[in-house]
Scaffold this motif. Sequence first.
Motif, short mmCIF file in Angstrom:
data_model
loop_
_atom_site.label_atom_id
_atom_site.label_comp_id
_atom_site.label_asym_id
_atom_site.label_seq_id
_atom_site.Cartn_x
_atom_site.Cartn_y
_atom_site.Cartn_z
N UNK A 1 0.85 -1.19 0.00
CA UNK A 1 0.00 0.00 0.00
C UNK A 1 0.89 1.24 0.00
N UNK A 2 0.99 1.93 -1.15
CA UNK A 2 1.84 3.11 -1.24
C UNK A 2 1.03 4.34 -0.82
N UNK A 3 1.72 5.31 -0.23
CA UNK A 3 1.00 6.46 0.33
C UNK A 3 0.03 6.02 1.41
N UNK A 4 0.48 5.11 2.25
CA UNK A 4 -0.43 4.42 3.18
C UNK A 4 -1.00 5.32 4.27
N UNK B 1 3.84 1.94 2.74
CA UNK B 1 4.92 2.88 2.47
C UNK B 1 4.38 4.30 2.52
N UNK B 2 5.12 5.20 3.17
CA UNK B 2 4.75 6.62 3.19
C UNK B 2 5.99 7.44 3.52
N UNK B 3 5.98 8.71 3.14
CA UNK B 3 7.11 9.58 3.46
C UNK B 3 6.92 10.30 4.79
N UNK B 4 5.70 10.28 5.34
CA UNK B 4 5.42 11.00 6.59
C UNK B 4 5.54 10.05 7.77
N UNK B 5 6.64 10.14 8.50
CA UNK B 5 6.85 9.25 9.64
C UNK B 5 5.81 9.45 10.73
N UNK C 1 5.84 -1.47 7.93
CA UNK C 1 5.85 -0.10 7.40
C UNK C 1 7.26 0.31 7.04
N UNK C 2 7.37 1.03 5.93
CA UNK C 2 8.65 1.51 5.44
C UNK C 2 8.50 2.99 5.07
N UNK D 1 10.97 2.70 -4.63
CA UNK D 1 10.56 1.69 -3.66
C UNK D 1 11.72 0.76 -3.29
N UNK D 2 11.96 0.53 -2.01
CA UNK D 2 13.10 -0.30 -1.57
C UNK D 2 12.76 -1.78 -1.50
#
Length: 247
Positions: free
Chosen positions: A41-44, A63-67, A86-87, A94-95
Motif C-alpha cells: 500500500x503506497x502512500x499508506x 509505504x509513506x514519506x510522513x513518519x 511499514x517503510x 521503492x526499496x
Amino acid sequence: MNINFGLTADDYSNYRVQYPEKLFIKLQEFGLGEKEQSLLDIGTGTGFLGRKFAEKGLEVTGVDIANELLNVAKKLDKEQGLNITYVSSKAESLPFDENSFDIVTAAQCWHWFNSVEVLHEINRVLKKNGKLIILHLDWLPIKDNVVSKTEELILQYNPNWAGNGGNGMYPDWLTQVSEAGYRNIETFTFDLDVNFSHDAWRGRIRASAGVGASLSDEGVKKFDTDLKKLLNNEFQGNLIIPHRVFC
C-alpha cells in the motif's frame, strides 16, 4: 503550496472516512483481497486501507514519506492486533526487490505522485500477473451544500488550494496506466452518503491538504473557528455529506 500531512496525524487518523465494505466485496470479484496475497500500500498514511486488507488475512506492507503518519498507523495496528510492515520511502523509489507483491494499492494519494516514475516502480515490484488498484473516496461539492460552502471558506484562507470543485472521477488515470503498458484495465464507481457531526466535519477538514497540511497553526485555528460559525449558522444538526468512490 507546501503539503505536509504529518502535521495532521491526529485529525487524519480520527476523521478520515473509511472505505465501505461494498468496495472490498467488489474487489473480490476480481480476485483481489484473498488470504495470504501479498499487498503493498503506497502512500499508506495511517494505514486505513492496509488494515482493511490485513483484517482479511493478506500480508500487508505500507509505504509513506510522513513518519508521523506511520507512527499513528503502528499504534492503531497494535490496538487491533494486526501485523503490518511499514517503510518510510517515496513511492517513486521503492526499496523492494522485483516481483515482490501480488497487489499494489494507492488510495487518496495518486495525484501527489510522479505517475511515470511510480508506475515504473510498481511494475518492477509487482509479480507477473499482479494487479494495481488506484482508489479515491471524495466528498462532493454540490451547489450550496455544506461541501461547497466549506470549499469556499478554504479558498479564502488558501487561494492556491487546487482541491475544490471535484466530481470524484479521474479519467486521466486510465491514460497514465495505459501509456505505462498496463492492460485489462477496469473501473467502477459508486456513491454513498456519510454522516458527520459538526465536530467530525471540522476534524475532517482540518486533516485536508488545503487546511491542516498547509496552513500555519494560527491559520488552522482561525479557519476552524470560521468553519464552526458557518456550520452553526447555516447547517444545524448532523451533516449528510455525499461521497463518491472511484476505483
